[in-house]
Design an enzyme around this catalytic site. Sequence first.
Site, PDB file in Angstrom:
ATOM      1  CB  ILE A  28      61.541  15.302  15.480  1.00 17.85           C
ATOM      2  CG1 ILE A  28      62.061  16.563  14.766  1.00 17.85           C
ATOM      3  CG2 ILE A  28      62.693  14.457  16.013  1.00 17.85           C
ATOM      4  CD1 ILE A  28      62.671  17.594  15.701  1.00 17.85           C
ATOM      5  N   GLY A  29      58.477  15.444  15.080  1.00 15.42           N
ATOM      6  CA  GLY A  29      57.201  16.101  14.802  1.00 15.42           C
ATOM      7  C   GLY A  29      57.330  17.456  14.140  1.00 15.42           C
ATOM      8  CG  ASN A  30      59.177  21.975  14.533  1.00 16.12           C
ATOM      9  OD1 ASN A  30      58.101  22.588  14.455  1.00 16.12           O
ATOM     10  ND2 ASN A  30      60.337  22.497  14.171  1.00 16.12           N
ATOM     11  CB  THR A  31      61.564  17.877  11.019  1.00 18.07           C
ATOM     12  OG1 THR A  31      62.484  18.445  11.949  1.00 18.07           O
ATOM     13  CG2 THR A  31      62.188  17.840   9.636  1.00 18.07           C
ATOM     14  CE  LYS A  82      57.897   3.574   1.609  1.00 16.69           C
ATOM     15  NZ  LYS A  82      57.519   3.921   0.228  1.00 16.69           N
ATOM     16  CE1 TYR A 100      56.341  -6.045  -7.391  1.00 20.17           C
ATOM     17  CE2 TYR A 100      58.160  -7.233  -8.415  1.00 20.17           C
ATOM     18  CZ  TYR A 100      57.506  -6.051  -8.134  1.00 20.17           C
ATOM     19  OH  TYR A 100      58.020  -4.864  -8.586  1.00 20.17           O
ATOM     20  CB  THR A 108      52.531  10.592  -6.422  1.00 17.61           C
ATOM     21  OG1 THR A 108      52.165  11.172  -5.156  1.00 17.61           O
ATOM     22  CG2 THR A 108      51.376  10.728  -7.395  1.00 17.61           C
ATOM     23  CG  ASP A 139      56.840   4.304  -8.080  1.00 14.48           C
ATOM     24  OD1 ASP A 139      55.970   5.088  -7.657  1.00 14.48           O
ATOM     25  OD2 ASP A 139      57.115   3.245  -7.511  1.00 14.48           O
TER      26      ASP A 139
END
Length: 277
Positions: free
Chosen positions: A97-100, A93, A223, A61, A38
């Site tokens: 919605i699916g299309n986006t 992450k 942790y 990444t 990161d």
Amino acid sequence: SITKRTYGSRAAAHPIPVAQQLLACCERKQTNLCVSVDVTKKAALLRIADAAGPYICCVKTHIDIVEDFDQDLVQQLQALADKHDFLIWEDRKFADIGNTVRLQYSSGIYKIASWSHITNAHLVPGEGILTGLASVGQPLGRGLLLLAEMSAKGNLATGDYTRKNVEAARRFPDFVMGFVAMRRVDEREETAGGVAPGEGADYVIMTPGVGLDSKGDGMGQQYRTPDEVVNESGCDIIIVGRGIYGGGEGSADDEIVRQSKRYQEAGWKAYLDRLEQ
Ligand code: S5P
């Protein structure tokens, strides 16, 4: 149970090619360590991946934090993956919605699906997110992790939400290869409603929030040690970020090598102990 099987035997039987590759890599290199890089500069990202390369099965990444991102970064990262034998996971992450998500995964500046073996998603929008991501990733042989649990203090990925992630994964057996989780969320008693389709499937549990020297970061991260994660909790892959490279633009190469070896050894010992018990 899955925790008593070797990475090699699981690789040989796994239906998802990228999970096969990951588990086989763990066996070959004797490592269950994924380094999370990161950092905000291309050169630092590549330098850390190169130094840690011999000791890891995967580089994770956050490509959208790199200030000088270009296509060459991706090509060089892929070359390092070939040189050192590791997989690449873009920790995007997805959460729309699916299309986006279909467009976010395939297009834009990053074209994540074109270079990232693994990516991950939240189930918040419902299973349409899996249909959208699978439409892009599955033909390319990619794999997806669902964030069934999270490491940060007070996170909301618990209880029924966690169970719903496992149930949704079982409906996408050719694409969902596992979970980001803190324990073996896929164990049978955790799923409601008896025997679901895909019961007994082998899910790879990849677990962040791993550190040997610190208990937290003052911003909610928590942790645990590799032994707690792999041996006690039955997770498969430890994800270590700042524990390996420090912070900022990263530690010197020799320190990265030293820490990578240290986490590799601790993670592998925890795995061997788990097999023996
Ligand atoms: O629940 C989570 C899920 C993820 S993917 N908690 C996390 O910390 N992560 C990621 O793991 C996080 O985005 C970061 O990249 C890494 C942990 O980094 P570290 O420096 O705290 O080891």
